[in-house]
Structures are given as structure tokens and as C-alpha cells.
Design an enzyme around this catalytic site. Sequence first.
Site, PDB file in Angstrom:
ATOM      1  N   CYS A  34       0.841  -1.212   0.000  1.00  0.00           N
ATOM      2  CA  CYS A  34       0.000   0.000   0.000  1.00  0.00           C
ATOM      3  C   CYS A  34       0.872   1.255   0.000  1.00  0.00           C
ATOM      4  O   CYS A  34       1.745   1.400   0.841  1.00  0.00           O
ATOM      5  CB  CYS A  34      -0.906  -0.008   1.232  1.00  0.00           C
ATOM      6  SG  CYS A  34      -1.853   1.521   1.399  1.00  0.00           S
TER       7      CYS A  34
HETATM    8  N1  MHO Z   1      -7.764  -0.456   1.616  1.00  0.00           N
HETATM    9  C1  MHO Z   1      -6.552  -0.589   2.345  1.00  0.00           C
HETATM   10  C2  MHO Z   1      -5.344  -0.179   1.557  1.00  0.00           C
HETATM   11  C3  MHO Z   1      -5.405   1.155   0.937  1.00  0.00           C
HETATM   12  S1  MHO Z   1      -4.097   1.323  -0.076  1.00  0.00           S
HETATM   13  C4  MHO Z   1      -4.124   2.809  -0.797  1.00  0.00           C
HETATM   14  C5  MHO Z   1      -6.629   0.212   3.603  1.00  0.00           C
HETATM   15  O1  MHO Z   1      -7.623   0.864   3.818  1.00  0.00           O
HETATM   16  O2  MHO Z   1      -5.704   0.189   4.403  1.00  0.00           O
HETATM   17  O3  MHO Z   1      -4.234   0.315  -1.116  1.00  0.00           O
END
Ligand code: MHO
Length: 228
Positions: A34
Site C-alpha cells: 500500500c
Molecule cells: N484499503 C486498504 C489499503 C489502501 S491502499 C491505498 C486500507 O484501507 O488500508 O491500497
Amino acid sequence: MSQIITKINTSNVVPAIDISAPQNIETLTCAMGCFWGPDCRFGAMDGVVRTRVGYAGGTTDNPTYHSIGDHIETIQIDYDPQKISYEQMLEVFWNGHKPTRTVWKRQYASALFFHNDHQEKLATQTRDNLSSDLGEEVKTELIAFSRFYMAEMYHQKYHLQGYEELITEYRTMYPSLGDIVNSTSAARVNGYIGGYGNARQFEEIFSQLGLSDDRQDLLKNIINKNQR
Ligand code: MHO
């Protein structure tokens, strides 16, 4: 190569750290899961000039967060080669993710996108050394850089945008969100909110961030909470 976009407005509201941003920069492009996390990790580092998050490494056109295709969440970091070397940047990259992990979704793969022969050579060497140290295969991909697609604005400096009082102050310094993305000050503050940075940096850099006393106090509180 990388986009150098910053045109600094010379009014006195622009943070000192942004006014003194160097012209001569080099770029590291990488993916470590991420992209919010590495945006903080690198943004907090001395010598880093600006960061941006986006998508790279795939074949589909114009990826977006909800239509990412075969692209990977990626971060681009412009840094000052007088202050930090590509080798040092690579050390942070390799230490900042688990290169042997199996990825469950290509979106979160680990990858290093090299921009030239020098970067490719160092990337390959450090990958091979790490692999022999670990005695395990490094799964992090080394990919020749071709194109980086900026992510949506709400993903840029994500942690900073979570603090209305702080982002509002940046908006008075920089009416355009794009300039906030390019701001060294915003990169540092986003990184500090995300839990990176150390006492020496806070001491040295705080007064150059362009923040009012109130917002500096708010940031200090956030940092103190992180350290508990
Ligand atoms: N949906 C995940 C990852 C976000 S990332 C920009 C979260 O909320 O932590 O992929």
C-alpha cells in the site's frame, strides 16, 4: 524521466524548506505494498525533496485506484543527490518491506523500477546480496521504468489530508493541491504523522515547515502520541 513540476510561488507564505528545494534532483521509483506507508517513510527523510503516489508496472491504460488493471501501487521520490545517494535510498527500500513475501494481489507487489543503467546495476547487486544473505529467493521485481500514472489526489499525502486543520493551512500556502503534493514541507509532515522522523529532525526542521504556532503545536501532539 520524472516530472519536475514544482514552480514555487515566492510569496512569503511558502515554507522556507520549499523555497530552498534544490533544482538538481534524482528519482527513485518503487513499490512496497500500500503506497500510503512508503509515502510517509520516504517523505520524512532528510534529503528527500518530494514524493507522489501512483500506479506503474502494468500494461492497461490510465489505471485508477478502482480500475488498477495489472499495475502496482507505486511511489516516486525525488531526492537531492548532494545529500543522499541512490545506495542509501535503496537501503531504505530493502529494509522497508519484506522482499521474500508472497504477494496476494499484484496491486501490492514489491518492485523497483530502475531509470538508468546505474540504477539497474545497483538494484541488481543489492538484490543479489540480499538474496544470498537471506539464503532465500527475493521476490521483489526489478523492472525497467516506463511510465508512472499519478494516483487520485485523495491518496496523495494521505495521512496529512486526514487532519483538516493542517491541510487547510497548506491550502492557504498553496491554493492548488498539486503544489501541496510537490511540497517538501507537506512530505515531511505527512511522514511525521505516519510515525517516521526523529527528535533531531523535528528540532531542525519544524520552523521551516511554514506552519503557524497553533499547527506546530498540533503536529507536536500528533508526534508525541505516535511515540507513546
Ligand atoms: N484499503 C486498504 C489499503 C489502501 S491502499 C491505498 C486500507 O484501507 O488500508 O491500497
